[in-house]
Design a protein around this motif. Sequence first.
Motif, PDB file in Angstrom:
ATOM      1  N   HIS A  21       8.373   3.571  -8.569  1.00 25.77           N
ATOM      2  CA  HIS A  21       8.669   3.476  -7.143  1.00 25.77           C
ATOM      3  C   HIS A  21       8.223   2.127  -6.589  1.00 25.77           C
ATOM      4  O   HIS A  21       8.928   1.514  -5.775  1.00 25.77           O
ATOM      5  N   PHE A  22       7.076   1.621  -7.055  1.00 30.12           N
ATOM      6  CA  PHE A  22       6.566   0.340  -6.580  1.00 30.12           C
ATOM      7  C   PHE A  22       7.433  -0.821  -7.060  1.00 30.12           C
ATOM      8  O   PHE A  22       7.874  -1.654  -6.266  1.00 30.12           O
ATOM      9  N   ARG A  25      11.117  -1.453  -5.733  1.00 31.81           N
ATOM     10  CA  ARG A  25      11.289  -1.969  -4.367  1.00 31.81           C
ATOM     11  C   ARG A  25      11.123  -3.482  -4.289  1.00 31.81           C
ATOM     12  O   ARG A  25      11.362  -4.072  -3.231  1.00 31.81           O
ATOM     13  N   LEU A  26      10.705  -4.098  -5.385  1.00 30.85           N
ATOM     14  CA  LEU A  26      10.530  -5.545  -5.379  1.00 30.85           C
ATOM     15  C   LEU A  26      11.888  -6.225  -5.538  1.00 30.85           C
ATOM     16  O   LEU A  26      12.708  -5.818  -6.360  1.00 30.85           O
ATOM     17  N   ARG A 101      -2.032  -3.452  -8.079  1.00 31.85           N
ATOM     18  CA  ARG A 101      -0.569  -3.381  -8.190  1.00 31.85           C
ATOM     19  C   ARG A 101       0.115  -4.638  -7.654  1.00 31.85           C
ATOM     20  O   ARG A 101       1.208  -5.003  -8.121  1.00 31.85           O
ATOM     21  N   ASP A 102      -0.485  -5.310  -6.649  1.00 38.07           N
ATOM     22  CA  ASP A 102       0.137  -6.534  -6.144  1.00 38.07           C
ATOM     23  C   ASP A 102       0.198  -7.605  -7.229  1.00 38.07           C
ATOM     24  O   ASP A 102       1.190  -8.335  -7.346  1.00 38.07           O
ATOM     25  N   ALA A 189       9.082  -4.534   5.459  1.00 43.10           N
ATOM     26  CA  ALA A 189       7.886  -5.112   4.841  1.00 43.10           C
ATOM     27  C   ALA A 189       7.763  -4.773   3.365  1.00 43.10           C
ATOM     28  O   ALA A 189       7.274  -5.576   2.567  1.00 43.10           O
ATOM     29  N   THR A 190       8.194  -3.569   2.965  1.00 40.59           N
ATOM     30  CA  THR A 190       8.044  -3.149   1.560  1.00 40.59           C
ATOM     31  C   THR A 190       9.236  -3.534   0.698  1.00 40.59           C
ATOM     32  O   THR A 190       9.239  -3.248  -0.502  1.00 40.59           O
ATOM     33  N   GLU A 191      10.236  -4.182   1.286  1.00 40.05           N
ATOM     34  CA  GLU A 191      11.424  -4.555   0.504  1.00 40.05           C
ATOM     35  C   GLU A 191      11.959  -5.918   0.936  1.00 40.05           C
ATOM     36  O   GLU A 191      13.162  -6.142   0.994  1.00 40.05           O
ATOM     37  N   ILE A 225       0.787  -5.510   2.401  1.00 42.85           N
ATOM     38  CA  ILE A 225       1.835  -5.560   1.379  1.00 42.85           C
ATOM     39  C   ILE A 225       2.985  -6.445   1.830  1.00 42.85           C
ATOM     40  O   ILE A 225       3.633  -7.118   1.033  1.00 42.85           O
ATOM     41  N   GLY A 226       3.249  -6.466   3.158  1.00 49.33           N
ATOM     42  CA  GLY A 226       4.292  -7.329   3.686  1.00 49.33           C
ATOM     43  C   GLY A 226       3.908  -8.796   3.615  1.00 49.33           C
ATOM     44  O   GLY A 226       4.747  -9.660   3.327  1.00 49.33           O
ATOM     45  N   ALA A 229       4.332  -9.895  -0.021  1.00 52.06           N
ATOM     46  CA  ALA A 229       5.745 -10.079  -0.360  1.00 52.06           C
ATOM     47  C   ALA A 229       6.319 -11.323   0.307  1.00 52.06           C
ATOM     48  O   ALA A 229       7.092 -12.079  -0.302  1.00 52.06           O
TER      49      ALA A 229
END
Length: 362
Positions: A21-22, A25-26, A101-102, A189-191, A225-226, A229
């Motif tokens: 899932h993580f 989305r990248l 995870r980042d 922000a997550t994508e 997280i945003g 990214a």
Amino acid sequence: MHETGVVLAFEDPALQEEVLHFLDRLPRVRVLGVAGDGSELVRRIRDRRPQAVVASPAVLARTPDVDGASVLVVAPAETTAGLRTALQAGATGFYLWPEERDGLGRDAERAALPPRSEPARFGRVVAVHGPRGGAGCTFVATNLAAASADRDADTVLIDLDAFGADVTAAIGLPPDSTIATTADLVPVATELAEEHLERVLHPHARGFRVLPAPHRAGVDTLPPIGITALLRLIRDRFELAVLHLPRALGAAEIAALEAADVVLMIVTLDVLGVRAARRAVDLFAELGIEERSRVVLNRATRGEIVPDDVRRALGLPIAAVIRHDRAVPRAQNRGELVASRGSPAGRRLAALTRTILEAEGP
């Protein structure tokens, strides 16, 4: 735009689902398949030809060959056996889940890049922070961006001060509510992808691009997280990114500091300024970014406190001393920039920018 094809391999279905899932989305990662054991992983590698394998130590221990793919190992805990397996598999990274995870996402995106012998240039990120109000953080950040653009470097200025949003006035940008800001990136922000970035960047007459802070305080701002990214995309596109940080640092601003290659702390030659800077240094030490931090002394005048006093008190090198310059207040009141304009402050900022752009490293 490069894209990394990835195969996942975990014996724990729940962990595999979280990682899937993580990564899915990248914007620069495409999951090509999953496996639950070593033999299934070998088949997936043969059929899908991924650039990277993201796997648990248990599955890798039973995998004879990954056919040249980069190996990124993920585990919920760090064990001697797990580290040994990672080394034996030639892994390029070991990541604790979910804490790291980042880092996994960053390295997965870069797995498909050319080798370092033919490097893709990654831009430098400079975070500018004034631990005390009025130190000149906005002045330094905006003029660094202008000086960098004057050297024909692709430059972006990002205002992360959602409360003050002083960059808008400092560079003469109209406070137009129709202009996109960092707030427009919150829903994605997550994508975050390049098309999102292109919609929010504005050209400035001095040759750099700018991403302003929201037009009014109290709106939602980018989560950590945003920020991560956003800076990942920025590094691919610009030679220099200048981050304008607020005095008060929250989780998102700390994420920006941790991602920066250089942190410039703006300090004035007075007791309260040095005291505030000392508190910031203690925080930087906790974050592990002391070695990347430098002091810029702003509006320096002759007095009881001299630059050497600040260097000894903070334990950080001084990157620049910007003397008091009467041209600066006039320029600021007009929304003008002094970098490379012939003023003493402008010349010092130009020299500082040259040092940053010519420094070795990522």
